[in-house]
Design an enzyme around this catalytic site. Structure first.
Site, PDB file in Angstrom:
ATOM      1  N   LEU A 135     -41.033 -10.353-138.001  1.00 21.75           N
ATOM      2  CA  LEU A 135     -39.629 -10.098-138.298  1.00 21.75           C
ATOM      3  C   LEU A 135     -38.817 -10.612-137.113  1.00 21.75           C
ATOM      4  CD1 LEU A 135     -39.683  -6.413-139.664  1.00 21.75           C
ATOM      5  CD2 LEU A 135     -39.657  -8.531-140.983  1.00 21.75           C
ATOM      6  N   ASP A 136     -37.611 -11.111-137.383  1.00 20.18           N
ATOM      7  CA  ASP A 136     -36.747 -11.572-136.308  1.00 20.18           C
ATOM      8  C   ASP A 136     -36.403 -10.409-135.381  1.00 20.18           C
ATOM      9  OD1 ASP A 136     -36.728 -14.070-137.510  1.00 20.18           O
ATOM     10  OD2 ASP A 136     -34.912 -13.640-138.657  1.00 20.18           O
ATOM     11  N   LYS A 137     -36.005 -10.725-134.187  1.00 20.02           N
ATOM     12  CA  LYS A 137     -35.693  -9.711-133.182  1.00 20.02           C
ATOM     13  C   LYS A 137     -34.742  -8.643-133.710  1.00 20.02           C
ATOM     14  CE  LYS A 137     -33.262  -9.184-128.759  1.00 20.02           C
ATOM     15  NZ  LYS A 137     -32.491  -9.878-127.696  1.00 20.02           N
TER      16      LYS A 137
END
Length: 335
Positions: free
Chosen positions: A164-166
């Site tokens: 997942l993106d930050k």
């Protein structure tokens, strides 16, 4: 293959190479020093460093130059292209870089939704980077997993099979054993893992449901972004409109969405929604602006389901919206 804690080797050391090894006050730092040979007169500093420490990559040695750990005749050097003269004394301090120390355990509080001897499911909070990368060599989920259980160090990426993106929150499955990791990777590739995200987008979405089937690749105009490009990899997202908050004009409204992934390309939902003219709220990289109290992209991995990689039992999880997105969501979706 276990995660490496040192930069990749480029070739073996030449045992006949005339190098001096000196003890350093810091026992973790090795100093290598030698004189520039007549045959090496006029060669670039970075090329001579590769000859001096051939087991390290040129890019890793460049980091040592940038950080002031290379001297010529006791003068710190910061220009990799500088040409040296025969007889000059070159000295290199092999100080561990942030990158070389990235794969180390760091105790952190993980929000574990489920765990057994084969896998765990975590609820990733906003701001947590999943895997070490430039600018984030520590404090990542990978570092936390290495501290969480001993087997993580024997697995590629500590068992991480998707990311997942930050600033995206929500559910992730992580393998704890090699058989589980192999099975999960195959299941994701075969699109057998059910992944649903909740999102808030700019504008009043006109359609009720749509399947966005558009290839995604690197944006030719910016290496930091992905984009819908003909040469990209196949990517499909099914999107359902859940609610609309009208604005003074359709473009000024907001829409709550349910997005189901059929593939897992980098930034897939963010790219597909921007491509449709409805970037996610506060997604600055793809044209979204802060709104509804959101200052990071309004995206949350809410549902995750798959067959257990070892016993085949159906595993299904749901995760509530985090506080910031829940507050924004309530402004769009009526009870």
């Amino acid at each position: 293959m276990a995660a490496s804690q040192t930069p990749p080797a480029t070739n073996d050391l030449d045992a006949e190479q005339a190098l001096e090894s000196e003890a350093s006050p810091d026992s973790e730092v090795e100093i290598r020093a030698r004189l520039v040979e007549p045959a090496e007169h006029g060669q670039r500093l970075d090329k001579l460093l590769v000859a001096t420490a051939p087991e390290f990559s040129r890019s890793w040695l460049q980091q040592l130059i940038d950080r002031g750990h290379v001297t010529v005749d006791d003068q710190v050097q910061t220009t990799a292209s500088r040409k040296l003269k025969a007889g000059q004394r070159l000295s290199l301090a092999l100080v561990p870089t942030a990158q070389s120390q990235a794969f180390k355990p760091e105790a952190m509080a993980l929000d574990v939704v489920f765990e057994d001897e084969h896998l765990l499911v975590v609820n990733k909070p906003v701001g947590l980077v999943v895997h070490p990368a430039a600018g984030h060599w520590s404090g990542t989920l990978l570092n936390g997993l290495l501290a969480h259980h001993q087997g993580a160090s024997a697995l590629p990426r500590a068992g991480i099979v998707h990311r997942l993106d930050k600033d995206t929150t929500g559910l992730m499955v992580v393998a704890k054993t090699q058989p589980a990791m192999t099975a999960l990777v195959r299941m994701i590739a075969a699109r057998e893992v059910h992944r649903v995200y909740m999102a808030l987008a700019h504008g009043e979405v006109a359609w009720r449901e749509v399947s966005i089937d558009a290839p995604i690749g690197r944006d030719p105009a910016s290496r930091l972004r992905m984009a819908v490009v003909a040469s990209g990899k196949p990517a499909r997202t099914d999107v359902r409109r859940l609610a609309v908050l009208p604005g003074d004009r359709p473009a000024l409204g907001f829409t709550a969405l349910r997005c189901k992934l059929h593939s897992g390309r980098t930034h897939q939902i963010r790219v597909h929604m921007a491509h449709k003219g409805h970037p996610l709220v506060a997604d600055a990289l793809y044209g979204g602006k802060p709104a509804l109290g959101m200052t990071r992209q309004a995206l949350h991995a809410a549902e995750l389901a798959f067959a257990h990689p070892i016993d085949g039992q159906t595993m299904s999880f749901e995760c509530p919206l985090p506080p910031d997105l829940a507050a924004a969501w309530a402004q769009v979706v009526a009870d």
